[in-house]
Design a protein around this motif. Structure first.
Motif, short mmCIF file in Angstrom:
data_model
loop_
_atom_site.label_atom_id
_atom_site.label_comp_id
_atom_site.label_asym_id
_atom_site.label_seq_id
_atom_site.Cartn_x
_atom_site.Cartn_y
_atom_site.Cartn_z
N ALA A 118 0.84 -1.21 0.00
CA ALA A 118 0.00 0.00 0.00
C ALA A 118 0.87 1.26 0.00
CB ALA A 118 -0.93 -0.01 1.21
N LEU A 119 1.88 1.30 0.83
CA LEU A 119 2.77 2.46 0.90
C LEU A 119 3.60 2.59 -0.37
CD1 LEU A 119 4.01 2.29 4.60
CD2 LEU A 119 2.36 3.90 3.62
N ASN A 122 1.47 4.14 -2.98
CA ASN A 122 1.15 5.51 -2.60
C ASN A 122 2.31 6.47 -2.87
OD1 ASN A 122 -0.85 7.31 -1.26
ND2 ASN A 122 0.77 7.54 0.26
N PHE A 123 3.54 6.01 -2.69
CA PHE A 123 4.70 6.90 -2.83
C PHE A 123 5.56 6.59 -4.06
CE2 PHE A 123 3.89 7.04 1.82
CZ PHE A 123 3.68 8.42 1.94
N ARG A 124 5.02 5.86 -5.03
CA ARG A 124 5.81 5.50 -6.21
C ARG A 124 6.11 6.72 -7.08
NH1 ARG A 124 1.32 1.99 -9.69
NH2 ARG A 124 -0.28 3.61 -9.88
N GLY A 143 8.04 9.42 1.81
CA GLY A 143 7.05 9.33 2.87
C GLY A 143 7.61 9.69 4.23
N HIS A 297 -6.26 2.36 -6.50
CA HIS A 297 -6.11 2.69 -5.08
C HIS A 297 -5.00 1.81 -4.47
CE1 HIS A 297 -7.07 3.52 -0.88
NE2 HIS A 297 -7.85 4.51 -1.29
N PRO A 298 -4.15 2.38 -3.63
CA PRO A 298 -3.07 1.59 -3.02
C PRO A 298 -3.56 0.36 -2.27
CG PRO A 298 -2.69 3.94 -2.65
CD PRO A 298 -4.06 3.82 -3.26
N VAL A 448 -0.27 6.85 8.11
CA VAL A 448 -0.63 7.01 6.70
C VAL A 448 -1.37 5.77 6.21
CG1 VAL A 448 0.28 7.29 4.35
CG2 VAL A 448 1.32 8.54 6.26
N LEU A 452 -5.13 5.42 4.55
CA LEU A 452 -5.39 4.78 3.26
C LEU A 452 -6.48 3.72 3.38
CD1 LEU A 452 -1.73 4.34 1.90
CD2 LEU A 452 -3.48 5.88 1.00
N ASP A 455 -9.80 5.50 3.83
CA ASP A 455 -10.22 6.08 2.55
C ASP A 455 -10.77 5.01 1.62
OD1 ASP A 455 -10.15 8.42 0.57
OD2 ASP A 455 -8.91 6.94 -0.48
#
Length: 467
Positions: A118-119, A122-124, A143, A297-298, A448, A452, A455
């Motif tokens: 997931a992270l 999100n930060f790719r 991040g 979505h992550p 974070v 996620l 969300d």
């Protein structure tokens, strides 16, 4: 070199010691509670997502790959020699109870890998060639804002890839082909160089295409072979499960034929360590390929991490363990064996000559696909450290190390074999060192992660996301 390998042995004992294993499992336990046990809440959804092939498509306007292709590529790296040799080693050194702790660590590891992926999504970031790049180094830099820690992880991942991803796997592939089919290691090395070169020259698209075909086939092939052995020894399965549960908490030295050194502590340590080695939850490797997936979505992509750990450890590793225990190989004729040789003995006992072919081909395929999956991890770490211009050099280095791993023992004799064994130990140490910055990143960014998850749940309920 002898001094270096001796020092590595000391470091290995520390990084795979009780403190490190507590950090790995503890992170999984913490995230499970903090995120509301996603491995249970999303389990059914994960299976539905994985097998919804209509939605699993690559991006049309970028270089992303399908979510299923990302899963297959990640599983090509995780489903490897650890599922065959690693499980047998855990049983040999830790006794039947090691299986229980391997599965416990995998349950919490499902959540750890869920968080990693997931992270990573999100930060790719995109590199200069338009390829998606992600993973722990990007999580830590963009991040957690810890650039120095991201570099440390990238160095460990880059170095580990050549050992655990190339040399060791090439050696296992040639060993499997030699055991079952009498193929000369030199010929195996040449074949591996050609096949790997043809695949990696096309980048991630080519890698994912090949692994999408190979991984389901090899997994089903090995599972079916294991199921046949288990059906033939079905009367022994309840007793085998009973041994695993009982001696996870009791001293296994009471078992007839038990080897000196078995203990509850050894069962816990070996089970957790080999489980992590197999499914790689907590190491930060798989997120590097999941970050390239086409997803909205992550958390949706993170669902594939739940499936990945479950199949790798709770299905394939568990089957290997049951084959060894139900055939009585651990305390019978195979009591002095370890690694792939112990698993081979169990399959031969169960299926005769056919068992040799099943295990040998399974070992060769598992190791070969691990070479492909780990290439992307090594390239991602190399690109992060040296830039996209490093990619051609990485390919040449990878092919050279593969050949030495496959044929080094034949070229250099005993010296070559001893060196490869030491390379395995160094790579094992580097794997653990990768986990430290990765787990720190997960803990720092756990807030974070929870945002996620929240969300994702809200958008599902509102209908904005279709699941």
């Amino acid at each position: 070199m002898e001094t270096f390998f001796r020092i590595n042995g000391v470091i290995n004992g520390i990084v795979w010691g009780p403190a490190m294993l507590c950090l790995i499992v503890g992170t999984g336990v913490y995230l499970s509670i903090f995120l509301g046990f996603p491995q249970l809440r999303y389990f059914k959804m994960a299976w539905k997502e994985v097998f919804n092939f209509k939605k699993n498509k690559a991006g049309e306007n970028d270089k992303s790959i399908s979510s299923f292709a990302a899963l297959a590529t990640a599983m090509s790296a995780t489903v490897g020699t650890g599922n065959i040799a690693g499980v047998a080693t855990a049983l040999h050194l830790g006794g039947p109870g090691a299986v229980f702790w391997m599965l416990v660590s995998a349950f919490f590891g499902m959540c750890t890998k869920f968080g990693e992926i997931a992270l990573a999504v999100n930060f790719r970031q995109k590199d200069e060639h338009g390829d998606w790049r992600g993973g722990t180094m990007y999580i830590l830099e963009y991040g957690a804002r810890q650039k120095w820690l991201s570099v440390v992880f990238a160095v460990f991942a880059f170095l580990a890839s050549f050992g655990i991803g190339a040399a060791v796997q090439a050696n296992s592939t040639s060993e499997g082909l030699s055991m079952g089919f009498g193929v000369n290691p030199m010929h195996s090395g040449i074949g591996l160089v050609v096949l790997t070169g043809l695949v990696i020259i096309g980048g991630l698209k080519s890698l994912s295409t090949v692994t999408t075909l190979l991984v389901p086939f090899m997994s089903v092939f090995y599972i079916v072979g294991s199921m046949i052995v288990l059906v033939m020894h079905i009367a022994n399965i309840p007793a085998a499960i009973g041994l695993a549960v009982r001696y996870a908490f009791e001293d296994p030295m009471a078992i007839p034929g038990a080897l000196a050194g078995w203990s509850v502590a050894a069962a816990v340590r070996r089970g957790i360590a080999r489980g992590v080695f197999s499914n790689e939850a907590g190491l930060g490797s798989a997120p590097m390929v999941h970050a390239a997936a086409n997803t909205d979505h992550p958390i949706r992509q993170a669902l594939y991490g739940l499936f990945e750990v479950f199949v790798d450890t709770m299905v394939i590793c568990a089957m290997t363990a049951l084959v060894i225990l139900s055939t009585g190989s651990l305390t019978g004729g195979g009591a002095e064996l370890t690694g792939a040789r112990l698993t081979l003995y169990a399959f031969e006992y169960g299926l005769g000559t056919v068992g040799t072919y099943v295990l040998s081909l399974g070992l060769a395929l598992f190791a070969f696909t691990t070479i492909l999956g780990w290439y992307w991890y090594g390239e991602t770490a190399g690109v992060y450290l040296f830039g996209v211009q490093f990619k051609p050099i990485m390919k040449l280095l990878w092919i050279a190390v593969i050949f030495m791993g496959a044929a080094g023992g034949q070229i250099f004799g005993t010296v070559g074999n001893d060196f490869l064994n030491n390379v395995w130990d160094v790579a094992d140490t580097l794997n653990a060192l990768m986990a430290i910055p990765n787990l720190l990143g997960l803990l720092i960014l756990s807030g974070v992660l929870r945002k996620l998850v929240k969300d994702f749940d809200e958008k599902r309920k509102s209908g904005e996301l279709k699941v």
